[in-house]
Scaffold this motif. Structure first.
Motif, mmCIF file in Angstrom:
data_model
loop_
_atom_site.group_PDB
_atom_site.id
_atom_site.type_symbol
_atom_site.label_atom_id
_atom_site.label_comp_id
_atom_site.label_asym_id
_atom_site.label_seq_id
_atom_site.Cartn_x
_atom_site.Cartn_y
_atom_site.Cartn_z
ATOM 1 N N HIS A 150 67.373 -18.749 -0.026
ATOM 2 C CA HIS A 150 67.600 -17.896 -1.153
ATOM 3 C C HIS A 150 67.234 -18.756 -2.481
ATOM 4 C CE1 HIS A 150 69.604 -15.243 -3.972
ATOM 5 N NE2 HIS A 150 70.333 -16.196 -4.418
ATOM 6 N N ASN A 151 67.650 -20.001 -2.626
ATOM 7 C CA ASN A 151 67.334 -20.729 -3.933
ATOM 8 C C ASN A 151 66.005 -20.790 -4.252
ATOM 9 O OD1 ASN A 151 70.009 -20.505 -4.794
ATOM 10 N ND2 ASN A 151 70.485 -22.518 -3.860
ATOM 11 N N CYS A 152 65.070 -21.349 -2.914
ATOM 12 C CA CYS A 152 63.778 -21.338 -2.988
ATOM 13 C C CYS A 152 63.185 -20.009 -3.492
ATOM 14 C CB CYS A 152 63.223 -21.670 -1.631
ATOM 15 S SG CYS A 152 61.573 -21.676 -1.659
ATOM 16 N N LEU A 153 63.346 -18.707 -2.815
ATOM 17 C CA LEU A 153 62.885 -17.809 -3.339
ATOM 18 C C LEU A 153 63.154 -17.301 -4.715
ATOM 19 C CD1 LEU A 153 63.020 -15.776 0.065
ATOM 20 C CD2 LEU A 153 60.811 -16.725 -0.821
ATOM 21 N N LEU A 154 64.361 -17.353 -4.854
ATOM 22 C CA LEU A 154 65.036 -17.040 -6.252
ATOM 23 C C LEU A 154 64.264 -18.000 -7.224
ATOM 24 C CD1 LEU A 154 66.899 -15.358 -7.898
ATOM 25 C CD2 LEU A 154 68.695 -17.142 -7.757
ATOM 26 N N ASP A 155 64.125 -19.304 -7.297
ATOM 27 C CA ASP A 155 63.314 -20.115 -8.084
ATOM 28 C C ASP A 155 62.021 -19.595 -8.113
ATOM 29 O OD1 ASP A 155 63.234 -22.283 -9.821
ATOM 30 O OD2 ASP A 155 62.314 -23.487 -8.426
ATOM 31 N N LEU A 156 61.317 -19.223 -7.209
ATOM 32 C CA LEU A 156 59.982 -19.029 -7.464
ATOM 33 C C LEU A 156 59.810 -17.491 -8.021
ATOM 34 C CD1 LEU A 156 58.624 -19.752 -3.727
ATOM 35 C CD2 LEU A 156 57.817 -20.874 -5.956
ATOM 36 N N LEU A 157 60.891 -16.663 -7.759
ATOM 37 C CA LEU A 157 60.896 -15.404 -8.428
ATOM 38 C C LEU A 157 60.938 -15.494 -10.073
ATOM 39 C CD1 LEU A 157 61.074 -12.314 -8.479
ATOM 40 C CD2 LEU A 157 63.630 -12.669 -8.175
ATOM 41 N N GLU A 158 61.977 -16.400 -10.419
ATOM 42 C CA GLU A 158 62.440 -16.577 -12.025
ATOM 43 C C GLU A 158 61.563 -17.529 -12.606
ATOM 44 O OE1 GLU A 158 66.533 -17.404 -11.703
ATOM 45 O OE2 GLU A 158 67.005 -15.399 -11.199
ATOM 46 N N SER A 159 60.678 -18.311 -11.993
ATOM 47 C CA SER A 159 60.025 -19.345 -12.566
ATOM 48 C C SER A 159 58.633 -18.689 -13.223
ATOM 49 C CB SER A 159 59.411 -20.601 -11.866
ATOM 50 O OG SER A 159 60.799 -21.286 -11.638
ATOM 51 N N ASN A 160 58.023 -18.878 -14.227
ATOM 52 C CA ASN A 160 56.959 -18.256 -14.789
ATOM 53 C C ASN A 160 56.138 -19.240 -15.577
ATOM 54 O OD1 ASN A 160 58.058 -18.100 -17.255
ATOM 55 N ND2 ASN A 160 59.409 -16.665 -16.735
ATOM 56 N N SER A 161 54.810 -18.525 -15.812
ATOM 57 C CA SER A 161 54.060 -19.261 -16.741
ATOM 58 C C SER A 161 53.395 -18.258 -17.733
ATOM 59 C CB SER A 161 53.114 -20.046 -16.109
ATOM 60 O OG SER A 161 52.060 -19.249 -15.532
ATOM 61 N N LEU A 162 52.634 -18.720 -18.690
ATOM 62 C CA LEU A 162 52.094 -17.815 -19.679
ATOM 63 C C LEU A 162 51.277 -17.065 -19.043
ATOM 64 C CD1 LEU A 162 52.379 -18.331 -22.589
ATOM 65 C CD2 LEU A 162 50.213 -19.451 -22.614
ATOM 66 N N ASN A 163 50.524 -16.945 -17.778
ATOM 67 C CA ASN A 163 49.815 -16.037 -17.056
ATOM 68 C C ASN A 163 50.520 -15.435 -16.017
ATOM 69 O OD1 ASN A 163 47.825 -16.532 -19.030
ATOM 70 N ND2 ASN A 163 47.089 -18.009 -17.687
ATOM 71 N N ASN A 164 51.806 -15.882 -15.611
ATOM 72 C CA ASN A 164 52.521 -15.228 -14.406
ATOM 73 C C ASN A 164 53.814 -15.084 -14.780
ATOM 74 O OD1 ASN A 164 50.355 -15.726 -12.280
ATOM 75 N ND2 ASN A 164 50.634 -17.884 -12.874
ATOM 76 N N PRO A 165 54.179 -13.760 -14.583
ATOM 77 C CA PRO A 165 55.647 -13.622 -15.050
ATOM 78 C C PRO A 165 56.515 -14.086 -13.875
ATOM 79 C CG PRO A 165 54.428 -11.573 -14.210
ATOM 80 C CD PRO A 165 53.402 -12.668 -14.376
ATOM 81 N N SER A 166 56.126 -14.347 -12.731
ATOM 82 C CA SER A 166 56.822 -14.755 -11.695
ATOM 83 C C SER A 166 55.735 -15.637 -10.742
ATOM 84 C CB SER A 166 57.530 -13.703 -11.049
ATOM 85 O OG SER A 166 57.926 -13.998 -9.465
#
Length: 179
Positions: A75-91
């Motif tokens: 869950h934490n892995c998928l959630l971190d990937l979901l909520e992490s972003n960059s300038l060109n990637n909202p997730s």
């Protein structure tokens, strides 16, 4: 839960099924399966006697028998990937799922999803023999391809992520590729 008797009998059958091939190849250690469980089998120096065998965890773990800690890691892995972003990637979650479709792992600072089929073996953690591994912080959970994909799909649906990032097609492609 799998009974001790079923594990023992399956191990004995698995050892017997791979024995001749292991002896012919001069292998003291080999893997063989029975009843959907893969075992690691060890022979003595003369290759005549099985000295030990054990089931490999990746074959036994399913979405139904994961511990709370293992479920939390995924869950934490998928959630971190979901909520992490960059300038060109909202997730980063869609990017990670597309990497799996290409049989490539994907990782960011604290999280990653890795696949044993990755052609770049430097992208495959040492502990990952077969399947898909979820990492979060310093912990990891390895599952078979089928179980990992089922968990990813269930997680995306239960967290309403299929609409927000248009993941329906990506999840379908993931199913076609790895199920």
């Amino acid at each position: 839960m799998i009974s001790t008797e079923k594990i023992f009998n399956s191990g004995r059958e698995a050892a017997a099924s791979g024995y001749n091939q292991a002896r012919a190849g001069g292998n003291r250690v080999y893997s063989a399966s029975h009843n959907g469980i893969t075992f690691r089998i060890y022979l003595d120096e003369t290759l005549t006697t099985v000295t030990n065998s054990h089931p490999t965890m990746k074959q036994i773990m399913t979405m139904h028998n994961l511990s709370k800690k293992q479920t939390d890691i995924i869950h934490n892995c998928l959630l971190d990937l979901l909520e992490s972003n960059s300038l060109n990637n909202p997730s980063f979650l869609p990017k990670a799922l597309n990497s799996l479709i290409k049989l490539q792992g994907f990782g960011i600072e604290m999280s990653g999803i890795y696949i044993s089929l990755d052609e770049d073996q430097q992208n495959v953690p040492d502990y990952l023999d077969e399947g898909i591994a979820f990492e979060f912080m310093d912990d990891q959970v390895t599952l078979s391809f089928k179980e990992a994909i089922r968990i990813i799909i269930d997680w995306c649906h239960s967290h309403n992520q299929t609409k927000q990032f248009n993941l329906d097609e990506t999840l379908d492609n993931l199913k076609k590729r790895l199920l």
